[in-house]
Motif scaffolding. Structure first.
Motif, PDB file in Angstrom:
ATOM      1  N   ARG A   8       0.829  -1.437   0.170  1.00 16.56           N
ATOM      2  CA  ARG A   8       0.088   0.116  -0.128  1.00 16.56           C
ATOM      3  C   ARG A   8       0.810   1.165   0.010  1.00 16.56           C
ATOM      4  NH1 ARG A   8      -5.579  -0.018   0.684  1.00 16.56           N
ATOM      5  NH2 ARG A   8      -6.525  -2.274   1.394  1.00 16.56           N
ATOM      6  N   GLY A   9       2.080   1.186  -0.619  1.00 19.27           N
ATOM      7  CA  GLY A   9       2.977   2.366  -0.756  1.00 19.27           C
ATOM      8  C   GLY A   9       2.371   3.381  -1.845  1.00 19.27           C
ATOM      9  N   ARG A  10       2.880   4.565  -1.810  1.00 18.75           N
ATOM     10  CA  ARG A  10       2.309   5.633  -2.745  1.00 18.75           C
ATOM     11  C   ARG A  10       3.705   6.128  -3.537  1.00 18.75           C
ATOM     12  NH1 ARG A  10       1.307   5.086   2.533  1.00 18.75           N
ATOM     13  NH2 ARG A  10       1.319   7.120   2.981  1.00 18.75           N
ATOM     14  N   TYR A  11       3.769   6.006  -4.965  1.00 18.30           N
ATOM     15  CA  TYR A  11       4.859   6.549  -5.501  1.00 18.30           C
ATOM     16  C   TYR A  11       4.331   7.701  -6.323  1.00 18.30           C
ATOM     17  CZ  TYR A  11       8.808   6.378  -8.715  1.00 18.30           C
ATOM     18  OH  TYR A  11       9.882   6.504  -9.347  1.00 18.30           O
ATOM     19  N   LEU A  12       4.945   8.928  -5.978  1.00 17.74           N
ATOM     20  CA  LEU A  12       4.684   9.975  -6.216  1.00 17.74           C
ATOM     21  C   LEU A  12       5.551  10.482  -7.529  1.00 17.74           C
ATOM     22  CD1 LEU A  12       4.395  11.853  -2.865  1.00 17.74           C
ATOM     23  CD2 LEU A  12       2.770  10.621  -4.212  1.00 17.74           C
ATOM     24  N   VAL A  13       4.929  10.710  -8.614  1.00 23.90           N
ATOM     25  CA  VAL A  13       5.396  11.168 -10.044  1.00 23.90           C
ATOM     26  C   VAL A  13       5.479  12.661  -9.806  1.00 23.90           C
ATOM     27  CG1 VAL A  13       5.577  11.029 -12.404  1.00 23.90           C
ATOM     28  CG2 VAL A  13       4.711   9.122 -11.153  1.00 23.90           C
ATOM     29  N   VAL A  14       6.685  13.344  -9.433  1.00 19.90           N
ATOM     30  CA  VAL A  14       6.664  14.738  -9.519  1.00 19.90           C
ATOM     31  C   VAL A  14       7.463  15.620 -10.574  1.00 19.90           C
ATOM     32  CG1 VAL A  14       7.558  16.627  -7.702  1.00 19.90           C
ATOM     33  CG2 VAL A  14       6.987  14.224  -7.109  1.00 19.90           C
ATOM     34  N   GLY A  15       8.388  14.742 -11.304  1.00 18.80           N
ATOM     35  CA  GLY A  15       9.109  15.431 -12.498  1.00 18.80           C
ATOM     36  C   GLY A  15       9.886  14.635 -13.077  1.00 18.80           C
ATOM     37  N   PHE A  16      10.724  15.046 -14.186  1.00 19.23           N
ATOM     38  CA  PHE A  16      11.543  14.059 -15.152  1.00 19.23           C
ATOM     39  C   PHE A  16      13.011  15.015 -15.087  1.00 19.23           C
ATOM     40  CE2 PHE A  16       7.117  14.399 -16.205  1.00 19.23           C
ATOM     41  CZ  PHE A  16       6.580  13.111 -15.703  1.00 19.23           C
ATOM     42  N   ALA A  17      13.628  15.366 -14.259  1.00 23.82           N
ATOM     43  CA  ALA A  17      15.118  15.822 -14.273  1.00 23.82           C
ATOM     44  C   ALA A  17      16.009  15.148 -15.008  1.00 23.82           C
ATOM     45  CB  ALA A  17      15.342  16.532 -12.730  1.00 23.82           C
ATOM     46  N   SER A  18      15.701  13.912 -15.140  1.00 23.97           N
ATOM     47  CA  SER A  18      16.956  13.208 -15.890  1.00 23.97           C
ATOM     48  C   SER A  18      16.460  13.528 -17.414  1.00 23.97           C
ATOM     49  CB  SER A  18      16.552  11.580 -15.422  1.00 23.97           C
ATOM     50  OG  SER A  18      15.201  11.102 -15.978  1.00 23.97           O
ATOM     51  N   GLY A  19      15.526  13.991 -17.780  1.00 20.26           N
ATOM     52  CA  GLY A  19      15.138  13.888 -19.147  1.00 20.26           C
ATOM     53  C   GLY A  19      14.412  12.884 -19.617  1.00 20.26           C
ATOM     54  N   ASP A  20      14.149  11.710 -19.075  1.00 24.79           N
ATOM     55  CA  ASP A  20      13.614  10.712 -19.398  1.00 24.79           C
ATOM     56  C   ASP A  20      12.298  10.487 -18.650  1.00 24.79           C
ATOM     57  OD1 ASP A  20      15.340  10.031 -21.558  1.00 24.79           O
ATOM     58  OD2 ASP A  20      16.715   9.170 -19.823  1.00 24.79           O
ATOM     59  N   ILE A  21      11.051  10.158 -19.203  1.00 22.24           N
ATOM     60  CA  ILE A  21       9.905   9.824 -18.610  1.00 22.24           C
ATOM     61  C   ILE A  21       9.795   8.403 -18.259  1.00 22.24           C
ATOM     62  CG2 ILE A  21       7.486   9.857 -18.686  1.00 22.24           C
ATOM     63  CD1 ILE A  21       7.406  12.325 -20.633  1.00 22.24           C
ATOM     64  N   GLN A  22       9.550   8.083 -17.075  1.00 24.02           N
ATOM     65  CA  GLN A  22       9.733   6.907 -16.496  1.00 24.02           C
ATOM     66  C   GLN A  22       8.441   6.063 -16.961  1.00 24.02           C
ATOM     67  OE1 GLN A  22       9.039   9.653 -14.786  1.00 24.02           O
ATOM     68  NE2 GLN A  22       8.688   9.047 -12.659  1.00 24.02           N
ATOM     69  N   SER A  23       8.757   4.611 -17.284  1.00 22.62           N
ATOM     70  CA  SER A  23       7.508   3.651 -17.604  1.00 22.62           C
ATOM     71  C   SER A  23       7.577   2.463 -16.603  1.00 22.62           C
ATOM     72  CB  SER A  23       7.516   3.238 -18.856  1.00 22.62           C
ATOM     73  OG  SER A  23       8.952   2.489 -19.175  1.00 22.62           O
ATOM     74  N   PHE A  24       6.619   1.795 -16.191  1.00 20.86           N
ATOM     75  CA  PHE A  24       6.535   0.978 -15.124  1.00 20.86           C
ATOM     76  C   PHE A  24       5.910  -0.380 -15.694  1.00 20.86           C
ATOM     77  CE2 PHE A  24       5.779   4.970 -12.769  1.00 20.86           C
ATOM     78  CZ  PHE A  24       6.842   5.025 -11.767  1.00 20.86           C
ATOM     79  N   PRO A  25       6.448  -1.465 -15.295  1.00 15.55           N
ATOM     80  CA  PRO A  25       5.399  -2.926 -15.467  1.00 15.55           C
ATOM     81  C   PRO A  25       4.363  -2.725 -14.556  1.00 15.55           C
ATOM     82  CG  PRO A  25       7.971  -3.296 -15.012  1.00 15.55           C
ATOM     83  CD  PRO A  25       7.910  -1.936 -14.714  1.00 15.55           C
ATOM     84  N   ALA A  26       3.152  -2.745 -15.063  1.00 14.27           N
ATOM     85  CA  ALA A  26       1.939  -2.543 -14.320  1.00 14.27           C
ATOM     86  C   ALA A  26       1.741  -3.494 -13.378  1.00 14.27           C
ATOM     87  CB  ALA A  26       0.792  -2.446 -15.203  1.00 14.27           C
ATOM     88  N   ASN A  27       2.261  -4.675 -13.496  1.00 14.64           N
ATOM     89  CA  ASN A  27       1.998  -6.124 -12.454  1.00 14.64           C
ATOM     90  C   ASN A  27       2.619  -5.552 -11.149  1.00 14.64           C
ATOM     91  OD1 ASN A  27       4.831  -6.284 -13.864  1.00 14.64           O
ATOM     92  ND2 ASN A  27       4.852  -8.237 -12.580  1.00 14.64           N
ATOM     93  N   LEU A  28       3.530  -4.720 -11.075  1.00 13.99           N
ATOM     94  CA  LEU A  28       4.286  -4.230  -9.664  1.00 13.99           C
ATOM     95  C   LEU A  28       3.502  -3.674  -8.992  1.00 13.99           C
ATOM     96  CD1 LEU A  28       7.905  -3.077 -10.854  1.00 13.99           C
ATOM     97  CD2 LEU A  28       7.142  -5.249  -9.744  1.00 13.99           C
ATOM     98  N   THR A  29       2.409  -2.932  -9.383  1.00 13.38           N
ATOM     99  CA  THR A  29       1.404  -2.217  -8.549  1.00 13.38           C
ATOM    100  C   THR A  29       0.293  -3.124  -8.302  1.00 13.38           C
ATOM    101  OG1 THR A  29       0.006  -1.521 -10.502  1.00 13.38           O
ATOM    102  CG2 THR A  29       1.518  -0.087  -9.977  1.00 13.38           C
ATOM    103  N   LEU A  30       0.212  -3.900  -8.864  1.00 10.79           N
ATOM    104  CA  LEU A  30      -0.675  -5.260  -8.324  1.00 10.79           C
ATOM    105  C   LEU A  30      -0.229  -6.311  -7.392  1.00 10.79           C
ATOM    106  CD1 LEU A  30      -2.810  -7.606 -10.696  1.00 10.79           C
ATOM    107  CD2 LEU A  30      -1.140  -8.459  -8.695  1.00 10.79           C
ATOM    108  N   LEU A  31       1.339  -6.538  -7.342  1.00 14.46           N
ATOM    109  CA  LEU A  31       1.898  -7.206  -6.433  1.00 14.46           C
ATOM    110  C   LEU A  31       1.924  -6.622  -5.196  1.00 14.46           C
ATOM    111  CD1 LEU A  31       4.495  -8.919  -8.843  1.00 14.46           C
ATOM    112  CD2 LEU A  31       2.533 -10.103  -7.757  1.00 14.46           C
ATOM    113  N   LYS A  32       2.272  -5.020  -5.210  1.00 15.12           N
ATOM    114  CA  LYS A  32       2.360  -4.444  -3.903  1.00 15.12           C
ATOM    115  C   LYS A  32       1.152  -3.799  -3.330  1.00 15.12           C
ATOM    116  CE  LYS A  32       7.441  -4.081  -4.902  1.00 15.12           C
ATOM    117  NZ  LYS A  32       7.737  -4.683  -3.632  1.00 15.12           N
ATOM    118  N   GLY A  33       0.058  -3.776  -4.071  1.00 11.93           N
ATOM    119  CA  GLY A  33      -1.132  -3.098  -3.745  1.00 11.93           C
ATOM    120  C   GLY A  33      -0.745  -1.787  -3.515  1.00 11.93           C
TER     121      GLY A  33
END
Length: 328
Positions: free
Chosen positions: A231-256
């Motif tokens: 039940r953690g919360r991942y906060l997408v705030v910005g992209f200072a690296s210059g690259d927009i991140q992408s996530f495997p959607a199953n990780l959000t399922l596994l971790k709730g």
């Protein structure tokens, strides 16, 4: 009045310092003599036409400032001449004199200096909106801050500590981590030579972190998400690296867990009352010493190119401030 002007999209070296007529004052507006303008990373993108907002040239950069009320319009009753104020403008604050709608201003308490106040609204406003409004951080929860030594990261470290969280600062060098530690970070991770996921898990005894504050994006995102607690919360705030991140959607399922967007610039329009509460809280923390924006460097308007270079080269550890006066 002096103003830094972007006449065409391009590098900061293409900006010019010009003398312009003072803007006219409307009945609901306030004329302000600027004492300090704060620059942010997005200003380096704004002048190149690479930010999500694209003002038509000519325009001035600078999204936040602190100054003194010099004149008020006939319909204004909330501030008076001589008041110290701050405001957020998206762009346009790199000018010696500004005319701003009165309802956009926030009074600065006695005892707060202009440089600290000027650097408060965007990074600290984003931090409190993200951590309190979107992240719902509770005392004793663990917050990992990616890019913890820049203006946005240091603000998040301080706000999370003011909220009672246990803060893990993550940055790319020991020098940067030292700055984060000076501003209250409890644990440090150098992700240039440490495994981010493994170290986050180790520092939380395998539980994972409750909240990730990510203003960096890019390759750091997935390992940080993999280190989330249930039940953690991942906060997408910005992209200072210059690259927009992408996530495997199953990780959000596994971790709730949740992935939550933090868009402070829109939130202040959509939720103005919450924004006012956040600003009052930040100014109270600033006056009490619970937060203290780190000033990396102060430059005159004439030295704007050096100021932009400090940010774009990622040497800045904290806020970069411009003064209209050459006395810095």
């Amino acid at each position: 009045m002096k103003a830094i002007i972007c006449k065409q999209y391009g590098p900061a070296s293409d900006l010019v310092l010009e003398d312009l007529p003072e803007p006219e004052l409307g009945p609901s507006q306030v004329r302000i003599k600027v004492k300090a303008t704060a620059l942010n990373f997005f200003d380096t993108l704004l002048v190149k036409g690479k930010y999500q907002y694209k003002p038509e040239p000519p325009f001035s950069p600078g999204g936040e400032f602190a100054g003194i009320v010099d004149e008020v319009g006939s319909e204004v009753s909330t501030v008076q001449k001589g008041d110290a104020v701050i405001a957020y403008m998206i762009w346009g604050a790199a000018q010696e004199t500004l005319v701003v709608e009165a309802d956009k201003l926030t009074l600065i308490p006695d005892g707060v200096n202009y440089d600290h106040a000027a650097g408060l609204m965007i990074t600290y406003g984003t931090a409190i909106h993200g951590l309190r409004g979107r992240g719902d951080v509770k005392p004793c929860e663990t917050v990992a801050v990616l890019g913890a030594s820049g203006g946005a990261g240091l603000a998040a470290v301080e706000v999370a500590k003011a909220m009672g969280a246990h803060v893990i600062a993550c940055a790319s060098s020991q020098d940067k981590l030292k700055v984060a530690q000076e501003h209250g970070a409890d644990e440090l991770i150098n992700y240039s030579d440490e495994d981010l996921k493994g170290t986050l898990k180790k520092l939380t005894n395998g539980k994972g972190v409750d909240v990730v504050y990510d203003a960096v994006g890019g390759d750091l995102a997935e390992p940080a998400l993999r280190a989330m607690a249930w039940r953690g919360r991942y906060l997408v705030v910005g992209f200072a690296s210059g690259d927009i991140q992408s996530f495997p959607a199953n990780l959000t399922l596994l971790k709730g867990c949740d992935v939550r967007g933090v868009f402070w610039g829109r939130a202040i329009d959509e939720e103005p009352e919450e924004h006012k509460k956040d600003m009052l809280q930040l100014l109270d923390w600033l006056k009490s010493g619970s937060i203290r924006p780190r000033i990396h460097a102060v430059y005159s308007f004439e030295d704007f190119e050096k100021a932009f270079d400090e940010i774009s080269s990622r040497r800045a550890k904290g806020k970069v401030i411009l003064h209209p006066s050459s006395e810095v």
